[in-house]
Motif scaffolding. Structure first.
Motif, PDB file in Angstrom:
ATOM      1  N   ALA A   4       0.851  -1.187   0.000  1.00  0.00           N
ATOM      2  CA  ALA A   4       0.000   0.000   0.000  1.00  0.00           C
ATOM      3  C   ALA A   4       0.887   1.238   0.000  1.00  0.00           C
ATOM      4  O   ALA A   4       2.015   1.219   0.516  1.00  0.00           O
ATOM      5  N   THR A   5       0.372   2.297  -0.576  1.00  0.00           N
ATOM      6  CA  THR A   5       1.106   3.564  -0.650  1.00  0.00           C
ATOM      7  C   THR A   5       0.517   4.535   0.355  1.00  0.00           C
ATOM      8  O   THR A   5      -0.704   4.762   0.373  1.00  0.00           O
ATOM      9  N   PHE A   6       1.374   5.102   1.188  1.00  0.00           N
ATOM     10  CA  PHE A   6       0.951   6.000   2.260  1.00  0.00           C
ATOM     11  C   PHE A   6       1.451   7.422   2.017  1.00  0.00           C
ATOM     12  O   PHE A   6       2.515   7.635   1.438  1.00  0.00           O
ATOM     13  N   ARG A   7       0.653   8.379   2.502  1.00  0.00           N
ATOM     14  CA  ARG A   7       1.082   9.784   2.561  1.00  0.00           C
ATOM     15  C   ARG A   7       0.533  10.367   3.844  1.00  0.00           C
ATOM     16  O   ARG A   7      -0.679  10.355   4.077  1.00  0.00           O
ATOM     17  N   PHE A   8       1.421  10.847   4.714  1.00  0.00           N
ATOM     18  CA  PHE A   8       1.036  11.476   5.976  1.00  0.00           C
ATOM     19  C   PHE A   8       1.167  12.992   5.840  1.00  0.00           C
ATOM     20  O   PHE A   8       2.066  13.488   5.146  1.00  0.00           O
ATOM     21  N   TYR A   9       0.287  13.718   6.541  1.00  0.00           N
ATOM     22  CA  TYR A   9       0.242  15.166   6.382  1.00  0.00           C
ATOM     23  C   TYR A   9       0.562  15.905   7.674  1.00  0.00           C
ATOM     24  O   TYR A   9       0.337  15.403   8.779  1.00  0.00           O
ATOM     25  N   GLU A  10       1.084  17.122   7.471  1.00  0.00           N
ATOM     26  CA  GLU A  10       1.402  18.063   8.552  1.00  0.00           C
ATOM     27  C   GLU A  10       2.222  17.416   9.658  1.00  0.00           C
ATOM     28  O   GLU A  10       3.177  16.721   9.382  1.00  0.00           O
ATOM     29  N   GLU A  11       1.837  17.642  10.923  1.00  0.00           N
ATOM     30  CA  GLU A  11       2.693  17.228  12.036  1.00  0.00           C
ATOM     31  C   GLU A  11       2.824  15.717  12.191  1.00  0.00           C
ATOM     32  O   GLU A  11       3.695  15.247  12.938  1.00  0.00           O
ATOM     33  N   LEU A  12       1.993  14.945  11.509  1.00  0.00           N
ATOM     34  CA  LEU A  12       2.153  13.493  11.581  1.00  0.00           C
ATOM     35  C   LEU A  12       3.503  13.048  11.019  1.00  0.00           C
ATOM     36  O   LEU A  12       4.028  11.986  11.382  1.00  0.00           O
ATOM     37  N   ASN A  13       4.079  13.866  10.159  1.00  0.00           N
ATOM     38  CA  ASN A  13       5.385  13.539   9.601  1.00  0.00           C
ATOM     39  C   ASN A  13       6.476  13.479  10.658  1.00  0.00           C
ATOM     40  O   ASN A  13       7.498  12.817  10.464  1.00  0.00           O
ATOM     41  N   ASP A  14       6.265  14.157  11.782  1.00  0.00           N
ATOM     42  CA  ASP A  14       7.278  14.158  12.846  1.00  0.00           C
ATOM     43  C   ASP A  14       7.508  12.757  13.408  1.00  0.00           C
ATOM     44  O   ASP A  14       8.568  12.486  13.982  1.00  0.00           O
ATOM     45  N   PHE A  15       6.526  11.874  13.263  1.00  0.00           N
ATOM     46  CA  PHE A  15       6.646  10.519  13.805  1.00  0.00           C
ATOM     47  C   PHE A  15       7.332   9.560  12.832  1.00  0.00           C
ATOM     48  O   PHE A  15       7.659   8.437  13.208  1.00  0.00           O
TER      49      PHE A  15
END
Length: 263
Positions: A4-15
């Protein structure tokens, strides 16, 4: 093999690992893996997530991933109302109440200053925090990502800042607490409501200098502490004014006030 292809946005990228931040990436998934399982396997606690879109459709945490799925994961929205799209939780919390882990005593103290019911004990174990959050409908505050991944924890915040004042600013801004704040209405020690009290009834519990300089007092029925508007109160007031003045009036003369407590 399911991918599966994922894309996380905004502050979730910090994790995320640095190479996965602010970009799409494709990963293998265990067969029958759910969105919750994969999101947390990638490092993001489920309590940080407000909206999941799989192939453009809003889904819940139990949606099983299929080969080729495209997953977009969003944090809490501030500028836009996404309520019609939400599928993740049965219902919102009706009131903001917190339970803080053993490393966030300073933050818990300051949230009580703002008037938010915040349970804290430096002996709290993770199991106890989870049980309290589930039973009372409290928001878990922690710097432990694994704690926020516990399934019974439906509402929680990972606290990024390290120092208490910065932590308070972070939580106030993130949860938009300023409009709900009622500064100096809770005992900083007991987390219970304060009430105004006549000076004469607490006179024998006050230091001599306080007896002369101050006229307005409040007390906690649980622990008996007495509060007045001393230098400690003024320092706290300055900090809170920076956070809540745009949306909150100053305390009225008959509101409970804090200062140096008398035991």
């Amino acid at each position: 093999m399911v991918t599966a292809t994922f894309r996380f946005y905004e502050e979730l990228n910090d994790f995320l690992a640095p190479v996965r931040r602010k970009r799409e990436f494709t990963v293998p998934c265990a067969r029958a893996a759910t969105t919750k399982h994969m999101i947390e396997a990638l490092g993001v606690p489920h309590t940080e997530v407000e909206l999941i879109l799989v192939n453009g459709e809003s889904v819940d945490f139990n949606r099983q991933l299929e080969d080729g799925d495209r997953v977009a994961v969003y944090p809490r929205f501030v500028a836009m109302d996404v309520t019609p799209l939400l599928r993740l939780r049965e219902k919102p919390l009706r009131e903001l109440r917190f339970v803080a882990d053993a490393h966030l005593g300073g933050l818990a103290h300051m949230l009580r200053m703002l008037g938010f019911d915040t349970l804290y004990d430096n002996h709290f174990q993770d199991d106890a925090i989870v049980a309290i959050a589930e039973q009372d409908g409290r928001i878990v505050l922690t710097r432990d990502r694994e704690l926020l991944k516990r399934r019974p924890v439906t509402h929680g915040c990972y606290v990024h800042a390290l120092k208490s004042e910065a932590q308070l600013r972070e939580i106030v801004e993130r949860l938009d607490l300023a409009r709900s704040a009622r500064p100096f209405t809770l005992c900083l020690h007991c987390n219970t409501l304060l009430h105004p009290v006549d000076k004469a009834s607490v006179l024998d519990r006050l230091p001599p200098r306080v007896q002369v300089l101050y006229e307005h007092f409040s007390t906690c029925d649980a622990c008996g502490r007495v509060y007045w508007e001393g230098s400690h109160w003024r320092n706290m007031r300055r900090l809170l004014d920076e956070l809540v003045c745009p949306t909150n009036k100053q305390a009225e003369p008959n509101e409970p006030r804090h200062g140096h407590p008398a035991s």
